[in-house]
Design a protein around this motif. Sequence first.
Motif, mmCIF file in Angstrom:
data_model
loop_
_atom_site.group_PDB
_atom_site.id
_atom_site.type_symbol
_atom_site.label_atom_id
_atom_site.label_comp_id
_atom_site.label_asym_id
_atom_site.label_seq_id
_atom_site.Cartn_x
_atom_site.Cartn_y
_atom_site.Cartn_z
ATOM 1 N N CYS A 120 0.861 -1.305 -0.019
ATOM 2 C CA CYS A 120 0.022 0.218 -0.141
ATOM 3 C C CYS A 120 0.974 1.180 0.150
ATOM 4 N N TYR A 121 0.420 2.062 -0.717
ATOM 5 C CA TYR A 121 1.507 3.553 -0.841
ATOM 6 C C TYR A 121 1.286 4.175 0.352
ATOM 7 N N GLY A 122 0.598 4.102 1.159
ATOM 8 C CA GLY A 122 0.303 4.907 2.373
ATOM 9 C C GLY A 122 1.001 4.112 3.529
ATOM 10 N N CYS A 123 0.642 2.798 3.697
ATOM 11 C CA CYS A 123 1.205 2.260 4.790
ATOM 12 C C CYS A 123 2.021 0.805 4.893
ATOM 13 N N GLY A 124 2.335 0.593 3.498
ATOM 14 C CA GLY A 124 2.899 -0.761 3.076
ATOM 15 C C GLY A 124 4.283 -0.669 3.362
ATOM 16 N N ARG A 125 4.945 -1.645 4.115
ATOM 17 C CA ARG A 125 6.240 -1.502 4.635
ATOM 18 C C ARG A 125 7.282 -1.700 3.427
ATOM 19 N N LEU A 126 6.745 -2.455 2.222
ATOM 20 C CA LEU A 126 7.442 -2.887 1.356
ATOM 21 C C LEU A 126 7.203 -2.002 -0.046
ATOM 22 N N ASN A 127 6.585 -0.779 0.151
ATOM 23 C CA ASN A 127 6.560 -0.035 -0.931
ATOM 24 C C ASN A 127 7.583 1.036 -0.682
ATOM 25 N N GLU A 128 8.662 0.995 -1.513
ATOM 26 C CA GLU A 128 9.862 1.949 -1.345
ATOM 27 C C GLU A 128 9.541 3.176 -1.849
ATOM 28 N N HIS A 129 8.381 3.594 -2.526
ATOM 29 C CA HIS A 129 7.940 4.889 -2.968
ATOM 30 C C HIS A 129 6.943 5.558 -2.089
ATOM 31 N N GLY A 130 6.622 4.837 -1.081
ATOM 32 C CA GLY A 130 5.273 4.937 -0.350
ATOM 33 C C GLY A 130 5.522 5.973 0.902
ATOM 34 N N LEU A 131 4.373 5.954 1.625
ATOM 35 C CA LEU A 131 4.772 6.857 3.002
ATOM 36 C C LEU A 131 5.080 5.973 4.220
ATOM 37 N N TYR B 170 3.214 2.094 -8.351
ATOM 38 C CA TYR B 170 3.543 1.867 -6.705
ATOM 39 C C TYR B 170 2.250 2.695 -6.109
ATOM 40 N N HIS B 171 1.405 3.301 -6.989
ATOM 41 C CA HIS B 171 0.094 4.182 -6.162
ATOM 42 C C HIS B 171 -0.915 3.054 -6.040
ATOM 43 N N ILE B 172 -0.235 1.894 -5.376
ATOM 44 C CA ILE B 172 -1.190 0.812 -5.261
ATOM 45 C C ILE B 172 -1.736 0.586 -3.647
ATOM 46 N N ALA B 173 -3.050 -0.124 -3.490
ATOM 47 C CA ALA B 173 -3.516 -0.212 -2.132
ATOM 48 C C ALA B 173 -3.395 -1.948 -1.876
ATOM 49 N N VAL B 174 -4.311 -2.440 -2.160
ATOM 50 C CA VAL B 174 -4.518 -3.879 -2.297
ATOM 51 C C VAL B 174 -4.167 -4.312 -3.622
ATOM 52 N N PRO B 175 -3.453 -5.666 -3.846
ATOM 53 C CA PRO B 175 -3.044 -5.717 -5.109
ATOM 54 C C PRO B 175 -3.919 -5.698 -6.311
ATOM 55 N N GLY B 176 -3.619 -4.833 -7.348
ATOM 56 C CA GLY B 176 -4.469 -4.712 -8.376
ATOM 57 C C GLY B 176 -5.409 -3.264 -8.368
ATOM 58 N N TYR B 177 -5.243 -2.686 -7.324
ATOM 59 C CA TYR B 177 -6.179 -1.369 -7.062
ATOM 60 C C TYR B 177 -5.485 -0.279 -6.676
ATOM 61 N N VAL B 178 -6.021 0.870 -7.114
ATOM 62 C CA VAL B 178 -5.633 2.081 -6.785
ATOM 63 C C VAL B 178 -5.659 2.721 -5.453
#
Lengths: 156, 156
Positions: free
Chosen positions: A17-28, B48-56
């Motif tokens: 998840c862009y907001g809270c995913g620990r594996l999203n290096e571009h995210g928050l 990388y503007h992802i939430a759960v897999p496949g969705y924004v």
Amino acid sequence: MSGKAFQDYFPDHLCHCYGCGRLNEHGLQIKSYWDGQDAVCTFNPKPYHIAVPGYVYGGLIASIFDCHCCCTASAAAYRAEGRAMGTEPLVVFLTASLHVDYLRPVPLGMPLVIRASVNEMKGRKAMVTATLSAEGEECARSNVVVVRAPQHLMPR
Amino acid sequence: MSGKAFQDYFPDHLCHCYGCGRLNEHGLQIKSYWDGQDAVCTFNPKPYHIAVPGYVYGGLIASIFDCHCCCTASAAAYRAEGRAMGTEPLVVFLTASLHVDYLRPVPLGMPLVIRASVNEMKGRKAMVTATLSAEGEECARSNVVVVRAPQHLMPR
């Protein structure tokens, strides 16, 4: 805060998840923790999270409220069921509606403290309210309605 | 769309907004254009503007609504005053409140079309409504209350 955040308990495939995913290096990569009945998140905006000069971008504030409230609902559901986070079955909430009142401009260059609490949990739905403060002054408030994610949105 | 977007008319020192500033290299750099009485913005989320897999990610959606509605209010104010954007005095709107209803998950990997219209403009305040669609299907709606930025928030 120390120890594991709510977000650290989700399985890897749900941690982008862009907001809270620990594996999203571009995210928050926001982190949420219990503080009594409230859940707290402290976030340091980057200089480029700007709106007009000197102030934080409102979309960032909405994003933090969104993720912090979803994760708070999840943690509260585990707590209500007397289970530790990370145990099966997995409980993930998605946002049904998000409302943010921007009370005053949020200054850039200092930590923001977001506190959330679950007002009501009924069936698959929860109502979460939150505030955002900078240097002890409340700058924004949010009401978020979240629903438990259906299984087809959480592929393994 | 071609030609200058609403955001291209703002002076450089106000073009660093994370959502719509053309000079923010880290930002979303959304662009808004008139299409009759509506204003339209087309945005291609990054993987990388992802939430759960496949969705924004919902916070991204809130961010686009936020900026697109503020800029639409600004363009509408110039239009109502019979002035071209970019002429003095400058009209900038900031968000007072943002409400988003997420109607269905927004698929990742395709352009999103956001349409906004100003419902009411009264004094320093405007009410803007917007929809977000993917492949012609409406996925989210927003109501945004914006207010004209006071001069002290817009240093030259």
